[in-house]
Design a protein around this motif. Structure first.
Motif, PDB file in Angstrom:
ATOM      1  N   THR A   1      -1.390  -2.253   5.739  1.00 15.84           N
ATOM      2  CA  THR A   1      -0.298  -1.852   4.852  1.00 15.84           C
ATOM      3  C   THR A   1      -0.220  -2.735   3.606  1.00 15.84           C
ATOM      4  O   THR A   1       0.649  -2.569   2.788  1.00 15.84           O
ATOM      5  CB  THR A   1       1.056  -1.937   5.588  1.00 15.84           C
ATOM      6  OG1 THR A   1       1.320  -3.313   5.881  1.00 15.84           O
ATOM      7  CG2 THR A   1       1.042  -1.138   6.875  1.00 15.84           C
ATOM      8  N   ARG A   2      -1.135  -3.668   3.489  1.00 21.57           N
ATOM      9  CA  ARG A   2      -1.132  -4.687   2.431  1.00 21.57           C
ATOM     10  C   ARG A   2       0.209  -5.408   2.391  1.00 21.57           C
ATOM     11  O   ARG A   2       0.844  -5.520   1.337  1.00 21.57           O
ATOM     12  CB  ARG A   2      -1.451  -4.070   1.071  1.00 21.57           C
ATOM     13  CG  ARG A   2      -2.555  -4.841   0.342  1.00 21.57           C
ATOM     14  CD  ARG A   2      -2.860  -4.216  -0.981  1.00 21.57           C
ATOM     15  NE  ARG A   2      -2.340  -5.006  -2.080  1.00 21.57           N
ATOM     16  CZ  ARG A   2      -1.887  -4.482  -3.229  1.00 21.57           C
ATOM     17  NH1 ARG A   2      -1.875  -3.191  -3.419  1.00 21.57           N
ATOM     18  NH2 ARG A   2      -1.452  -5.272  -4.185  1.00 21.57           N
TER      19      ARG A   2
ATOM     20  N   ASN B   1       0.836  -1.208   0.000  1.00 21.06           N
ATOM     21  CA  ASN B   1       0.000   0.000   0.000  1.00 21.06           C
ATOM     22  C   ASN B   1       0.874   1.263   0.000  1.00 21.06           C
ATOM     23  O   ASN B   1       2.006   1.237   0.458  1.00 21.06           O
ATOM     24  CB  ASN B   1      -0.909   0.007   1.229  1.00 21.06           C
ATOM     25  CG  ASN B   1      -2.278  -0.564   0.904  1.00 21.06           C
ATOM     26  OD1 ASN B   1      -2.556  -0.917  -0.240  1.00 21.06           O
ATOM     27  ND2 ASN B   1      -3.137  -0.653   1.911  1.00 21.06           N
ATOM     28  N   GLU B   2       0.310   2.349  -0.495  1.00 26.17           N
ATOM     29  CA  GLU B   2       1.018   3.646  -0.550  1.00 26.17           C
ATOM     30  C   GLU B   2       2.373   3.488  -1.221  1.00 26.17           C
ATOM     31  O   GLU B   2       3.387   3.979  -0.744  1.00 26.17           O
ATOM     32  CB  GLU B   2       1.212   4.231   0.861  1.00 26.17           C
ATOM     33  CG  GLU B   2      -0.023   4.286   1.731  1.00 26.17           C
ATOM     34  CD  GLU B   2      -1.044   5.296   1.243  1.00 26.17           C
ATOM     35  OE1 GLU B   2      -0.694   6.168   0.435  1.00 26.17           O
ATOM     36  OE2 GLU B   2      -2.214   5.195   1.667  1.00 26.17           O
TER      37      GLU B   2
ATOM     38  N   TYR C   1       5.459   1.963   3.621  1.00 26.26           N
ATOM     39  CA  TYR C   1       5.435   1.527   5.023  1.00 26.26           C
ATOM     40  C   TYR C   1       6.717   0.817   5.430  1.00 26.26           C
ATOM     41  O   TYR C   1       6.883   0.460   6.583  1.00 26.26           O
ATOM     42  CB  TYR C   1       4.236   0.615   5.289  1.00 26.26           C
ATOM     43  CG  TYR C   1       2.916   1.338   5.239  1.00 26.26           C
ATOM     44  CD1 TYR C   1       2.536   2.171   6.283  1.00 26.26           C
ATOM     45  CD2 TYR C   1       2.061   1.204   4.154  1.00 26.26           C
ATOM     46  CE1 TYR C   1       1.333   2.849   6.232  1.00 26.26           C
ATOM     47  CE2 TYR C   1       0.859   1.870   4.105  1.00 26.26           C
ATOM     48  CZ  TYR C   1       0.499   2.694   5.145  1.00 26.26           C
ATOM     49  OH  TYR C   1      -0.678   3.357   5.113  1.00 26.26           O
TER      50      TYR C   1
END
Lengths: 369, 263
Positions: free
Chosen positions: A175-176, A128-129, A133
């Motif tokens: 955060t996947r 994610n993002e 992370y």
């Protein structure tokens, strides 16, 4: 980093290990791998003649428990040997260099041993993002992983994180965090799950790969069969109590004192593939069940979501409620049963009504006659 | 196929006059209204012997599987302490579960075989005519009957479309699911490379892990429980309220109709 790579044996001797100890290590490793005595000299020969395998050890989202386990390998040699055995060219946790120097060492190893090094991954990349992370050397870890994996011969996924995702991938996984095999799909991957894996299992896998120049035989999920071929339950020394139906019902009851089966206390031994009940931990001293606590299933996919640890029946989250299969099933069956009761009552009423109508109809027609 | 009943009903035109017919003469509890209600009864042979035999063996296997399976998930109070070589209490519960599982699976295979070689009623369990407009219309009719919107049910020789739908989705798919997940779990005990592991071992990673398969297998049991609840209720209800026999049909194989009306 030395220009010509030493053999394992040379390293061991340099570290003051006697030949006698070296041979002991070889036979112990042969036994741990489930090989016959004839294989001990083969392992010794491989260690004497083959250059050490270059290994790049990268760390994503993890707690370093795999490294901690690894450096506590049981045999006195192993902790000295294994770290030197694999020529650990990059491990940001253990290496002396840091910062730009460390990243330069990684780059150098990749270029020097293109297609020949083993990539050991501890932890996993969060996606994610854009992977923000987990940042290594100023870049998302997922980029380092992809970069290092590109020229690797094989990948070892150390621990539950790299193999399955572990706690950071537990629902809802903000955060996947994604296991390695779902990010790198074009390389052979050996999963060595566990939180952490047993040290002897970790060194065993590497020794096997060195001795035979190939990956150990893997099961359907990509785990080495020699260590993950059976459930903890299958080799548990408390198994006779399970078959006898002698269960611990409370942590402080007599059955617990007698060391009976922890099945009803939520032991996950029957659903967990690992070598704990045979290899055991801390130089073969004990393992969770032997210490009176059930297995929590740490080497299984999604074990955080198959809780609670202290109930036999796992909670079912698929339907948006947290109940076990029995409470869910009972509720559904009660619903169906209730519906049936109501339906039966209405049916009976309707039928009585219908009969009345017929009776009325016939009596009316009789009246008309 | 005519039965004794229908031949017995033949002289009913003669009875209409009033006097007791030779067929019922001598029977003590024959009231005039009984005689007046006599109708010609027809019957069809629907369930062949292997189907009926399978039905009851299968029912018994499911009872054993459900009870022992429940205990495997939530073991009964612990056995007395003592030497483990003296007791095999939980082992026998599991043994009964596995044995009944084999009976169910082999029976199911036999049932599939009979669907191929048996009469066309034997095939109803294994398909639903989702593509047929007429079939959907009949489903709708049956739904209306169950919601008390139809006064008079239809006559069916085999399963009515709604029953067939429920049989297929609750029973056939449910049992298939239980056989596949069950033998996948059984293969874990038999070990790597065993027949069950070879055939069904792939199921375990598909669900995530062994624990997940256990949980789904357990939910599958409740799925079949709901089928049984519905099945038994509907069979009894239809036996009373519909225009044909239901319960006795699975014993004799013969579907008898309570009236001789064409529709």
């Amino acid at each position: 980093m030395s220009q010509s790579i030493e053999t394992f044996y040379e390293v061991m001797r340099r570290q003051g290990i006697t030949r006698r100890s070296f041979l002991k290590f070889c036979s112990l490793t042969a036994a741990a791998l489930g090989l016959g005595p004839a294989f001990a000299p083969k392992i010794a020969n491989a260690m004497e003649t083959k250059p050490r395998t270059p290994v790049i050890w990268v760390h994503g989202l993890e707690c370093t428990c795999c490294s901690e386990s690894f450096i506590r390998s049981a045999h006195p040699l192993v902790k000295d040997v294994v770290l030197s055995m694999i020529s650990l060219d990059y491990d940001d946790t253990l290496m002396a260099s840091a910062g730009h120097q460390a990243e330069a060492a990684l780059q150098e190893t990749i270029e020097k041993y293109k297609g020949n090094y083993i990539l050991a991954v501890e932890g996993n990349p969060p996606l994610n993002e854009d992977g923000m992370y987990c940042i290594i050397g100023g870049k998302p870890f997922v980029e380092q992983l992809r970069h290092a994996a590109k020229d690797a011969k094989a990948i070892i996924s150390w621990g539950a994180c790299a193999s399955y995702g572990c706690v950071q991938a537990a629902k809802p996984n903000p955060t996947r965090a994604t296991p390695v095999h779902k990010v790198i799909t074009d390389k052979p991957i050996i999963k060595v799950p566990g939180c952490p894996p047993i040290a002897e299992v970790m060194t065993g896998v590497i020794t096997y790969m060195l001795t035979f120049d190939r990956m150990p035989e893997l099961d359907r999920q990509g785990r080495p069969k020699m260590f993950y071929g059976q459930r903890i339950h299958d080799k548990c020394y408390r198994r006779p109590h399970f078959d006898a139906g002698q269960f611990v019902e409370n942590w402080d009851d007599d059955a617990a004192r007698r060391g009976e089966c922890l099945y009803k206390m939520g032991c996950k031994g029957p659903t967990t593939y690992n070598a704990c009940s045979t290899v055991r931990w801390n130089e073969g001293v004990s393992f969770p069940i032997q210490s009176g606590h059930g297995c929590i299933g740490c080497s299984e996919d999604g074990f955080w979501d198959n809780g609670p640890f202290y109930d036999r029946l796992a909670q079912v989250k698929q339907f948006g409620v947290e109940e076990n299969a029995d409470t869910l099933g009972r509720a559904a069956a009660a619903g169906v049963g209730g519906a049936i009761a109501v339906h039966a009552a209405v049916s009976a009423l309707k039928r009585a009504q219908h009969k009345n109508e017929i009776k009325k109809g016939s009596s009316m027609s009789q009246g008309e006659e | 196929m005519t039965t004794g009943m229908s031949t017995g009903a033949k002289p009913s035109t003669a009875i209409a006059g009033g006097g007791p017919s030779p067929a019922v003469a001598g029977a003590d509890d024959v009231a005039p209204e009984d005689v007046a209600s006599l109708q010609k009864i027809t019957s069809v042979y629907v369930y062949e012997a292997p189907v009926r035999l399978w039905h009851w063996i299968n029912a018994l296997a499911i009872v054993v599987l459900a009870v022992t399976g429940y205990f495997i998930g939530s073991p009964p109070p612990a056995a007395a302490p003592g030497n483990t070589f003296d007791t095999f209490w939980f082992g026998y519960i599991r043994y009964a579960h596995f044995a009944a599982g084999y009976v169910l699976a082999v029976g199911f295979l036999g049932r599939i075989y009979w669907a191929i070689v048996g009469n066309h009623h034997a095939r109803q369990l294994f398909y639903v005519a989702l593509w047929s407009k007429k079939w959907w219309k009949e489903v709708l009719f049956e739904l209306r009957w169950y919601f008390f919107l139809e006064k008079r049910p239809k006559k069916y020789v085999g399963h009515n479309p709604l029953a067939q739908f429920a049989m297929f989705f609750l029973f056939t798919l449910g049992v298939t699911f239980q056989i596949v997940t069950g033998f996948a779990l059984y293969g874990e005990g038999l070990g790597e490379g065993s027949w069950a592991d070879t055939l069904f071992g792939w199921v375990i990673p598909l669900f995530g892990g062994s624990m997940d398969v256990h949980t789904w297998h357990h939910l599958g049991m409740w799925w079949i429980m709901m089928f049984i609840l519905t099945h038994v209720y509907v069979a009894i209800r239809e036996d009373i309220m519909s225009r044909q026999s239901i319960v006795s049909t699975m014993i004799s194989g013969t579907r008898t109709f309570k009236d001789d009306l064409p529709d």
